[in-house]
Design an enzyme around this catalytic site. Structure first.
Site, PDB file in Angstrom:
ATOM      1  N   ASN A   1       8.324   6.940  -0.247  1.00 43.86           N
ATOM      2  CA  ASN A   1       8.465   7.956  -1.305  1.00 43.86           C
ATOM      3  C   ASN A   1       8.154   9.381  -0.826  1.00 43.86           C
ATOM      4  O   ASN A   1       8.717  10.333  -1.350  1.00 43.86           O
ATOM      5  CB  ASN A   1       7.671   7.574  -2.559  1.00 43.86           C
ATOM      6  CG  ASN A   1       6.184   7.518  -2.321  1.00 43.86           C
ATOM      7  OD1 ASN A   1       5.741   7.326  -1.191  1.00 43.86           O
ATOM      8  ND2 ASN A   1       5.418   7.682  -3.368  1.00 43.86           N
TER       9      ASN A   1
ATOM     10  N   GLU B   1      -4.234   3.239   0.698  1.00 49.60           N
ATOM     11  CA  GLU B   1      -3.855   4.077  -0.451  1.00 49.60           C
ATOM     12  C   GLU B   1      -2.787   3.303  -1.205  1.00 49.60           C
ATOM     13  O   GLU B   1      -1.697   3.093  -0.681  1.00 49.60           O
ATOM     14  CB  GLU B   1      -3.279   5.412   0.030  1.00 49.60           C
ATOM     15  CG  GLU B   1      -4.190   6.211   0.936  1.00 49.60           C
ATOM     16  CD  GLU B   1      -5.235   6.984   0.165  1.00 49.60           C
ATOM     17  OE1 GLU B   1      -5.076   7.166  -1.062  1.00 49.60           O
ATOM     18  OE2 GLU B   1      -6.228   7.397   0.784  1.00 49.60           O
TER      19      GLU B   1
ATOM     20  N   CYS C   1       2.958   8.041  -6.294  1.00 42.99           N
ATOM     21  CA  CYS C   1       1.819   7.175  -6.645  1.00 42.99           C
ATOM     22  C   CYS C   1       1.036   7.785  -7.797  1.00 42.99           C
ATOM     23  O   CYS C   1       0.384   7.082  -8.553  1.00 42.99           O
ATOM     24  CB  CYS C   1       0.912   6.978  -5.447  1.00 42.99           C
ATOM     25  SG  CYS C   1       0.225   8.504  -4.811  1.00 42.99           S
TER      26      CYS C   1
ATOM     27  N   GLY D   1       0.946   2.186   0.433  1.00 43.44           N
ATOM     28  CA  GLY D   1       2.005   1.327  -0.085  1.00 43.44           C
ATOM     29  C   GLY D   1       1.504   0.545  -1.280  1.00 43.44           C
ATOM     30  O   GLY D   1       0.583   0.970  -1.976  1.00 43.44           O
ATOM     31  N   SER D   2       2.097  -0.629  -1.470  1.00 41.37           N
ATOM     32  CA  SER D   2       1.809  -1.397  -2.690  1.00 41.37           C
ATOM     33  C   SER D   2       0.515  -2.193  -2.550  1.00 41.37           C
ATOM     34  O   SER D   2       0.074  -2.513  -1.430  1.00 41.37           O
ATOM     35  CB  SER D   2       2.975  -2.340  -2.962  1.00 41.37           C
ATOM     36  OG  SER D   2       3.111  -3.231  -1.873  1.00 41.37           O
TER      37      SER D   2
END
Ligand code: NAD
Length: 497
Positions: free
Chosen positions: A166, A263, A297, A241-242
């Site tokens: 992103n 993060e 995010c 990331g996720s």
């Protein structure tokens, strides 16, 4: 110096070497010769480049290159390393337009947003470069006569930097710059959905003087990622990331006590109380929810509003959103570009359908946009506002990561705070109110890493820690001087004379 990439729209030409890995200062294809396509999400039929699809062997080679480069790079000294990063920032300034076009082409954010990302990345580079003169320890009182005690920082060693799609330039910069400044050597693995922006960053850092092997680029997805996170020579993993992938990385690192900086996701709320400036709140909410197609995010995905002003607020939001132009991210009049791929588009549509099935009302949008002016067939989602969303429903508690905003009613400050805090994430949070007591209560009670008051809930400054609370974050924050907690080891010495 490599010639800058040609203007990328409408014909996207990327120099061939940028689709390779970068190991020990050389651009090399994956050892197996495998590649994956990097697609333009605004025109999915268009393959921008065939990019190295790395496997375990490539990962091993990249870690070995970083290990071998370690002692010499650590010996360069942080002031000199800072000068190299300042040079990189100057080159990034020069290549700003080209970089912005690469970002927009492979990630899909609007060109103006991509330009802002390059500016932000350059600012972060300069902030970290300046830290080369400040990366200090302390002198401490000694317990004995004719003695002194001191502390100083040593680089952690080889680090793996694993990044999402992103912010395919800013996030790699805010990991690679502190890794290099601290004297670590690194392997960076970007997301396969936006690999080339990071490749240009690596090229810029190499041109600025980063030594061969100090920063290695490994393209690909899960296989090289897992090889990095389980490698015994990798002392630290900085991951953005996720949550599920972050949890896997934490497990892989735990048994060998490798350090992690994770993060992760967010489910960010904007609280709007009845005394708020509703125009300012609506402006900020639209910016936070629909900027970058909602794929931040810190994106605003919930509005928790005092029910007495809900309709006044929603009408202001819908008025702004319903006129948005969805389409080509290179066009000046576009408000919203595509989401990054077909699975993200499907996730947005599914989330809306699930919410409607349990009683939510679509106030605008709610569907994919298949008919764009240019007939591109891109992954476009209409900007969507839902009201009547139950606070404990899936859409109100889990990431959608797209341009979908849920509005949830609350009876007042206490209930708004309870709803906002009821999710497992805690990235950013925002409150709009004129009540000073509620502002200070929010500082105490909002369970988020980054709090905003009467301003948009997105955006970050290089000197402020970038971090979340609860399951949005694990380990040291990024950006800011706090990031040295991850990239360095503190040492102490007692000296008698
Ligand atoms: P993702 O977790 O799917 O992938 C992130 C990276 O991990 C990619 O490079 C991917 O190739 C790699 N990867 C995948 N499986 C792996 C494995 N098993 N081992 C090692 N590496 C692996 O995330 P994404 O879809 O790229 O990004 C979106 C997510 O990132 C969202 O959840 C978003 O909230 C989060 N995000 C967080 C922040 C933050 O600062 N907290 C910033 C941006 C994005």
């Amino acid at each position: 110096m490599t010639a800058p990439t040609e203007a990328l729209a409408p014909t996207h030409r990327i120099p061939a070497h940028l689709s390779h890995n970068f190991i020990s200062g050389e651009w090399v294809p994956a050892r197996s010769g495998a590649t994956f396509p990097d697609r333009n999400p605004a025109r999915p039929a268009e393959i921008i480049a065939e990019v190295a699809d790395s496997d375990i062997d490539d990962a091993l080679a990249a870690v070995e290159a970083a290990r071998l480069a370690g002692p010499e790079w650590a010996g360069v000294g942080s002031i000199q390393r800072g000068k190299i990063l300042f040079r990189a920032a100057d080159i990034m300034d020069r290549r700003k337009e080209e970089l912005a076009r690469v970002i927009t082409t492979e990630q899909g954010k609007k060109l103006s947003e991509a330009r802002s990302e390059v500016e932000r990345a350059t600012e972060i580079l300069r902030f970290i470069a300046g830290e080369g003169r400040r990366l200090s320890g302390s002198t401490l009182p000694a317990d004995e006569p004719r003695s002194m005690a001191l502390t100083w920082h040593r680089p952690l060693g080889v680090v793996a930097l694993i990044t999402p799609w992103n912010f395919p330039l800013a996030i790699p910069v805010w990991k690679a710059a502190p890794a290099l400044l601290s004297g670590c050597t690194a392997v960076i693995k970007p997301s396969p959905l936006a690999p080339l922006s990071t490749a240009v960053m690596v090229e810029i850092l190499a041109e600025a003087g980063v030594a061969p092997g100090a920063l290695n680029l490994l393209q690909g997805d899960r296989e090289p990622g897992e090889a990095l996170t389980s490698h015994p020579d990798v002392r630290g993993i900085s991951f953005t990331g996720s949550l599920p992938v972050g949890q896997k990385i934490q497990s892989a690192a735990a048994h060998r006590l490798a350090r992690t900086q994770l993060e992760l996701g967010g489910k960010n709320a904007v609280i709007v109380l009845a005394d708020a400036d509703l125009d300012a709140a609506a402006r900020a909410i639209v910016h936070g929810a629909f900027g970058q197609a909602g794929q931040r995010c810190s994106a605003t995905s919930r509005v928790v509003v005092e029910a007495s002003v809900r309709e006044e607020l929603v009408s202001r939001i819908v008025e702004r959103v319903s006129g948005m132009v969805v389409g080509d991210p290179f066009a000046d009049d576009t408000d919203l570009g595509p989401v990054v791929d077909s699975s993200r588009l499907a996730a947005c549509v599914d989330a809306v359908e699930g919410a409607v099935a349990i009683g939510a009302r679509v106030r605008t949008g709610g569907h994919a946009v298949t008919e764009t002016a240019d007939g591109s067939g891109g992954y476009f989602m209409a900007p969507t506002v839902l009201t009547g969303v139950p606070a404990d429903s899936e859409i109100a508690t889990e990431e959608v990561f797209g341009p979908v905003l849920s509005v949830i009613d609350a009876s007042g400050f206490d209930e708004a705070m309870e709803i906002s805090n009821s999710v497992r994430y805690g990235m950013s949070g925002t409150i709009f109110t004129e009540n000073r007591a509620h502002i200070f209560d929010a500082l105490e009670r909002f369970e988020v890493g980054m709090l905003h008051v009467n301003r948009p809930g997105v955006g970050a400054w290089p000197h402020l820690p970038h971090m979340g609370a609860k399951l949005s974050q694990y380990g040291a924050p990024e950006c800011s001087a706090e990031t040295w907690e991850f990239y360095t080891e503190l040492r102490s010495a007692c000296i008698s004379f």
